[in-house]
Design an enzyme around this catalytic site. Structure first.
Site, PDB file in Angstrom:
ATOM      1  N   ARG A  11       9.672  72.424 -31.684  1.00  0.00           N
ATOM      2  CA  ARG A  11       9.619  71.425 -30.598  1.00  0.00           C
ATOM      3  C   ARG A  11      10.951  71.413 -29.859  1.00  0.00           C
ATOM      4  O   ARG A  11      11.963  71.900 -30.355  1.00  0.00           O
ATOM      5  CB  ARG A  11       9.432  70.009 -31.166  1.00  0.00           C
ATOM      6  CG  ARG A  11       8.099  69.736 -31.742  1.00  0.00           C
ATOM      7  CD  ARG A  11       7.849  68.252 -31.862  1.00  0.00           C
ATOM      8  NE  ARG A  11       8.515  67.642 -33.016  1.00  0.00           N
ATOM      9  CZ  ARG A  11       9.175  66.494 -32.968  1.00  0.00           C
ATOM     10  NH1 ARG A  11       9.301  65.842 -31.824  1.00  0.00           N
ATOM     11  NH2 ARG A  11       9.733  65.984 -34.055  1.00  0.00           N
ATOM     12  N   ASN A  76      19.767  73.325 -35.495  1.00  0.00           N
ATOM     13  CA  ASN A  76      19.255  72.496 -34.399  1.00  0.00           C
ATOM     14  C   ASN A  76      18.466  71.284 -34.892  1.00  0.00           C
ATOM     15  O   ASN A  76      18.503  70.231 -34.267  1.00  0.00           O
ATOM     16  CB  ASN A  76      18.365  73.363 -33.487  1.00  0.00           C
ATOM     17  CG  ASN A  76      17.562  72.528 -32.520  1.00  0.00           C
ATOM     18  OD1 ASN A  76      18.105  71.985 -31.561  1.00  0.00           O
ATOM     19  ND2 ASN A  76      16.266  72.375 -32.783  1.00  0.00           N
ATOM     20  N   TYR A 140      23.738  57.332 -35.514  1.00  0.00           N
ATOM     21  CA  TYR A 140      23.593  58.676 -34.910  1.00  0.00           C
ATOM     22  C   TYR A 140      24.971  59.280 -34.652  1.00  0.00           C
ATOM     23  O   TYR A 140      25.243  60.442 -35.016  1.00  0.00           O
ATOM     24  CB  TYR A 140      22.785  58.579 -33.617  1.00  0.00           C
ATOM     25  CG  TYR A 140      22.485  59.921 -32.969  1.00  0.00           C
ATOM     26  CD1 TYR A 140      21.681  60.867 -33.605  1.00  0.00           C
ATOM     27  CD2 TYR A 140      22.993  60.236 -31.706  1.00  0.00           C
ATOM     28  CE1 TYR A 140      21.398  62.096 -33.008  1.00  0.00           C
ATOM     29  CE2 TYR A 140      22.717  61.455 -31.103  1.00  0.00           C
ATOM     30  CZ  TYR A 140      21.918  62.383 -31.755  1.00  0.00           C
ATOM     31  OH  TYR A 140      21.649  63.597 -31.162  1.00  0.00           O
TER      32      TYR A 140
HETATM   33  N1  LIG Z   1      17.289  65.259 -26.914  1.00  0.00           N
HETATM   34  C1  LIG Z   1      18.541  64.938 -26.652  1.00  0.00           C
HETATM   35  O1  LIG Z   1      18.827  64.177 -25.718  1.00  0.00           O
HETATM   36  C2  LIG Z   1      19.642  65.521 -27.460  1.00  0.00           C
HETATM   37  C3  LIG Z   1      20.950  65.425 -26.953  1.00  0.00           C
HETATM   38  C4  LIG Z   1      22.008  65.953 -27.686  1.00  0.00           C
HETATM   39  C5  LIG Z   1      21.762  66.565 -28.895  1.00  0.00           C
HETATM   40  N2  LIG Z   1      20.494  66.640 -29.385  1.00  0.00           N
HETATM   41  C6  LIG Z   1      20.305  67.290 -30.688  1.00  0.00           C
HETATM   42  O2  LIG Z   1      19.517  68.434 -30.502  1.00  0.00           O
HETATM   43  C7  LIG Z   1      18.779  68.735 -31.684  1.00  0.00           C
HETATM   44  C8  LIG Z   1      17.298  68.908 -31.336  1.00  0.00           C
HETATM   45  O3  LIG Z   1      16.868  67.702 -30.735  1.00  0.00           O
HETATM   46  P1  LIG Z   1      15.509  67.570 -29.883  1.00  0.00           P
HETATM   47  O4  LIG Z   1      15.814  66.637 -28.784  1.00  0.00           O
HETATM   48  O5  LIG Z   1      14.911  68.874 -29.608  1.00  0.00           O
HETATM   49  O6  LIG Z   1      14.652  66.754 -30.966  1.00  0.00           O
HETATM   50  P2  LIG Z   1      13.083  66.686 -31.295  1.00  0.00           P
HETATM   51  O7  LIG Z   1      12.293  67.055 -30.104  1.00  0.00           O
HETATM   52  O8  LIG Z   1      12.895  65.351 -31.930  1.00  0.00           O
HETATM   53  O9  LIG Z   1      12.940  67.838 -32.402  1.00  0.00           O
HETATM   54  C9  LIG Z   1      13.616  67.727 -33.604  1.00  0.00           C
HETATM   55  C10 LIG Z   1      13.284  68.912 -34.457  1.00  0.00           C
HETATM   56  O10 LIG Z   1      13.966  68.774 -35.727  1.00  0.00           O
HETATM   57  C11 LIG Z   1      13.012  68.971 -36.767  1.00  0.00           C
HETATM   58  N3  LIG Z   1      13.360  68.240 -37.992  1.00  0.00           N
HETATM   59  C12 LIG Z   1      13.735  66.952 -38.120  1.00  0.00           C
HETATM   60  N4  LIG Z   1      13.910  66.633 -39.414  1.00  0.00           N
HETATM   61  C13 LIG Z   1      13.649  67.772 -40.127  1.00  0.00           C
HETATM   62  C14 LIG Z   1      13.626  68.071 -41.504  1.00  0.00           C
HETATM   63  N5  LIG Z   1      13.903  67.163 -42.448  1.00  0.00           N
HETATM   64  N6  LIG Z   1      13.308  69.338 -41.880  1.00  0.00           N
HETATM   65  C15 LIG Z   1      12.993  70.281 -40.951  1.00  0.00           C
HETATM   66  N7  LIG Z   1      12.985  70.038 -39.633  1.00  0.00           N
HETATM   67  C16 LIG Z   1      13.295  68.789 -39.215  1.00  0.00           C
HETATM   68  C17 LIG Z   1      11.703  68.468 -36.178  1.00  0.00           C
HETATM   69  O11 LIG Z   1      10.618  68.981 -36.919  1.00  0.00           O
HETATM   70  P3  LIG Z   1       9.136  68.304 -36.821  1.00  0.00           P
HETATM   71  O12 LIG Z   1       8.530  68.867 -35.569  1.00  0.00           O
HETATM   72  O13 LIG Z   1       8.476  68.753 -38.076  1.00  0.00           O
HETATM   73  O14 LIG Z   1       9.329  66.814 -36.743  1.00  0.00           O
HETATM   74  C18 LIG Z   1      11.793  69.014 -34.757  1.00  0.00           C
HETATM   75  O15 LIG Z   1      11.403  70.375 -34.714  1.00  0.00           O
HETATM   76  C19 LIG Z   1      19.042  67.566 -32.647  1.00  0.00           C
HETATM   77  O16 LIG Z   1      20.033  67.938 -33.573  1.00  0.00           O
HETATM   78  C20 LIG Z   1      19.575  66.471 -31.717  1.00  0.00           C
HETATM   79  O17 LIG Z   1      20.424  65.568 -32.395  1.00  0.00           O
HETATM   80  C21 LIG Z   1      19.438  66.146 -28.687  1.00  0.00           C
END
Ligand SMILES: NC(=O)c1ccc[n+]([C@@H]2O[C@H](COP(=O)([O-])OP(=O)(O)OC[C@H]3O[C@@H](n4cnc5c(N)ncnc54)[C@H](OP(=O)(O)O)[C@@H]3O)[C@@H](O)[C@H]2O)c1
Length: 223
Positions: A11, A76, A140
């Site tokens: 995702r 990630n 966070y």
């Molecule tokens: N979105 C933002 O604004 C933003 C900004 C800065 C940094 N980030 C960082 O970017 C990274 C990705 O974020 P995103 O926005 O793409 O988030 P997201 O859409 O919520 O996706 C998170 C991903 O992490 C996986 N995950 C969570 N817990 C896990 C576990 N215990 N074991 C295996 N996989 C796990 C989820 O798997 P499932 O599909 O199985 O739930 C999903 O694939 C994160 O580290 C986040 O902190 C995000």
């Protein structure tokens, strides 16, 4: 072909990184839902599954056992929620720190020999919240500050053996951001955010750095 593991690949930002790297990389698709991982593996030109809930030491150990050489590890996967200190429970603190820090460190530890074998790269997807904390962001930001401490230490411990980079996106249009904005009661407009593809391009730039160079810290902010 270089082999790179991307966690949280099914995702959001992780999926965009897979698409960005697909043309020239054997991707190990990391995820905890075997069906979602298999679906993405089937769509990519060169990919294999890496199925593990990163909170399970056993599952991570099993998934890492077969990997003897790895060119890149993109850390990630992560969780995010916004709550005041007054409202954050012990269980929520624990889940945040276990997922965003402890699980990342343990996965990296288990893959270090495979990364050293290729003089590989670790790319941590951190956040602007890894530099700044404010109201509602204690758990966070604490996890992402700690994640930065982890990458800073690892970089120096492994200097000359592997390269360690930390990528810090601003707000990105993913499920995580939709849920965060909802929790603030704000209307969601995708155009107010970075696109996941833009973060993926920054990750490619880090991974494509010439071998004697390391892009140690990269902030990706809306223009
Ligand atoms: N979105 C933002 O604004 C933003 C900004 C800065 C940094 N980030 C960082 O970017 C990274 C990705 O974020 P995103 O926005 O793409 O988030 P997201 O859409 O919520 O996706 C998170 C991903 O992490 C996986 N995950 C969570 N817990 C896990 C576990 N215990 N074991 C295996 N996989 C796990 C989820 O798997 P499932 O599909 O199985 O739930 C999903 O694939 C994160 O580290 C986040 O902190 C995000």
């Amino acid at each position: 072909m270089r082999k790179i593991l991307i966690t949280g690949a099914t995702r959001g930002i992780g999926k965009a990184i897979c698409a960005e790297l697909a043309a020239d990389t054997h991707i190990l698709v990391g995820g905890r839902n075997a069906e979602a991982v298999a679906n993405l593996v089937a769509q990519l030109p060169c990919a294999s599954p890496f199925v593990a809930d990163l909170l399970s030491e056993d599952e991570v150990t099993k998934a890492c056992a077969e990997i003897s050489e790895l060119d890149g590890l993109v850390l990630n996967a992560g969780i995010g929620f916004a709550k005041t200190v007054a409202d954050t429970t012990r269980a929520e603190w624990t889940e945040m720190l276990l997922t965003n820090v402890v699980a990342q460190a343990d996965l990296t530890r288990q893959l270090l020999p495979a990364l050293r074998a290729t003089r590989g790269q670790v790319v941590a997807i951190n956040s602007g919240a890894g530099f700044n904390a404010g109201p509602g962001w204690a758990a966070y930001s604490a996890s992402k500050f700690a994640f930065r401490a982890f990458t800073d230490s690892l970089r120096e411990e492994e200097r000359g053996k592997i390269r360690v980079s930390s990528v810090h996106p601003g707000r990105v249009d993913t499920d995580m951001q939709i849920a965060l904005q909802e929790s603030f009661g704000r209307a969601y407009n995708p155009a107010d955010h970075l696109r996941p593809e833009s973060v993926a391009k920054a990750v490619r730039a880090v991974l494509d750095a010439t071998p004697e160079a390391c892009l140690e810290t990269v902030s990706v902010r809306p223009a």
